[in-house]
Design an enzyme around this catalytic site. Structure first.
Site, PDB file in Angstrom:
ATOM      1  N   CYS A 211       0.844  -1.190   0.000  1.00 16.32           N
ATOM      2  CA  CYS A 211       0.000   0.000   0.000  1.00 16.32           C
ATOM      3  C   CYS A 211       0.881   1.242   0.000  1.00 16.32           C
ATOM      4  O   CYS A 211       1.806   1.360   0.823  1.00 16.32           O
ATOM      5  CB  CYS A 211      -0.917  -0.004   1.224  1.00 16.32           C
ATOM      6  SG  CYS A 211      -1.964   1.465   1.347  1.00 16.32           S
TER       7      CYS A 211
ATOM      8  N   CYS B 122      -7.538  -0.880   1.104  1.00 15.27           N
ATOM      9  CA  CYS B 122      -6.595  -1.413   2.087  1.00 15.27           C
ATOM     10  C   CYS B 122      -7.285  -1.498   3.446  1.00 15.27           C
ATOM     11  O   CYS B 122      -7.927  -0.542   3.884  1.00 15.27           O
ATOM     12  CB  CYS B 122      -5.379  -0.499   2.171  1.00 15.27           C
ATOM     13  SG  CYS B 122      -4.208  -0.929   3.493  1.00 15.27           S
TER      14      CYS B 122
ATOM     15  N   CYS C 276       0.233   3.067   3.592  1.00 10.73           N
ATOM     16  CA  CYS C 276       0.599   2.531   4.913  1.00 10.73           C
ATOM     17  C   CYS C 276       1.567   1.356   4.859  1.00 10.73           C
ATOM     18  O   CYS C 276       1.924   0.805   5.891  1.00 10.73           O
ATOM     19  CB  CYS C 276      -0.656   2.130   5.679  1.00 10.73           C
ATOM     20  SG  CYS C 276      -1.479   0.652   5.019  1.00 10.73           S
TER      21      CYS C 276
ATOM     22  N   CYS D 280      -5.664   1.198   6.194  1.00 11.30           N
ATOM     23  CA  CYS D 280      -5.786   2.661   6.105  1.00 11.30           C
ATOM     24  C   CYS D 280      -6.937   3.123   5.213  1.00 11.30           C
ATOM     25  O   CYS D 280      -7.115   4.331   5.005  1.00 11.30           O
ATOM     26  CB  CYS D 280      -4.470   3.270   5.608  1.00 11.30           C
ATOM     27  SG  CYS D 280      -4.129   2.930   3.868  1.00 11.30           S
TER      28      CYS D 280
ATOM     29  N   CYS E 250      -8.104  -5.302 -10.509  1.00 13.00           N
ATOM     30  CA  CYS E 250      -7.609  -4.226 -11.366  1.00 13.00           C
ATOM     31  C   CYS E 250      -7.248  -3.031 -10.486  1.00 13.00           C
ATOM     32  O   CYS E 250      -8.124  -2.313  -9.998  1.00 13.00           O
ATOM     33  CB  CYS E 250      -8.705  -3.862 -12.368  1.00 13.00           C
ATOM     34  SG  CYS E 250      -8.175  -2.756 -13.667  1.00 13.00           S
TER      35      CYS E 250
END
Length: 200
Positions: free
Chosen positions: A116, A165, A119, A168, A188
């Site tokens: 990510c 995510c 984070c 976060c 995607c």
């Protein structure tokens, strides 16, 4: 004279009664506030605990290090803007989409882990990346289902499943059911929501 003395005694008697009522009222208010404060203090740990999430950690080689309970990352828009590029902020924090074939990882074939961008939580392994022809990096499964969240998205008159995510809430992209085997899924993703790290 007799009437005046009785009136004085009555007034003198009423004073302490009124004072006692005020004292009792103040005492009850203080007790209520103390009780409410104790209830709030007891509720605070539960509220704080509800902000924790469980994710699966992965080493630089892509090996699972087990699940952990971590604090959910919550920041203001100003803090995210200071951390991210304008495009990354628009996509990851405002659920935007980068232009097809414009992303850094659309044609990336290197071996590693996609984390990510907000984070650093591990999200995808390059071993599950495939060429979808869509212009966005695509994967047939996440590195761990514990690290992502799927939500219904009906924007732009379409019914889709958005992926974010877990730690976060960064918007990553969407998942579709037109991917390759073994899952038949196509995650995607937007390149600006990811950070690629070569496998150690």
């Amino acid at each position: 004279m007799k009437f005046r003395s009785q009136h004085i005694r009555r007034q003198t008697h009423q004073g302490p009664v009124h004072d006692r009522r005020v004292f009792l009222g103040v005492g009850l208010a203080v007790a209520a506030n103390t009780f409410a404060s104790k209830l709030w203090a007891a509720a605070e740990p539960a509220a704080a605990q509800s902000q924790d999430v469980i994710i699966e950690n992965f080493s630089a080689s892509g090996k699972s290090e087990g699940t952990v309970r971590v604090a959910k990352i919550v920041k203001s828009d100003a803090q995210w803007r200071a951390q991210l590029s304008p495009l990354a902020f628009r996509v990851a924090r405002q659920e935007g989409t980068e232009a097809a074939f414009s992303g850094e990882y659309a044609s990336n074939h290197a071996d590693g882990i996609y984390r990510c961008n907000c984070c650093d939580t591990a999200l995808y392994d390059s071993a599950t990346k495939f060429e979808s022809g869509t212009g966005w990096p695509s994967f047939w499964q996440p590195i761990s289902p514990k690290n992502i969240v799927k939500n219904s998205d009906s924007s732009f008159g379409m019914q889709r499943d958005a992926i974010s995510c877990r730690r976060c809430d960064a918007h990553l992209g969407h998942v579709f059911d037109d991917g390759p085997r073994p899952t038949g899924l196509r995650y995607c993703m937007n390149s600006v929501s990811l950070r690629f790290v070569k496998r150690a």
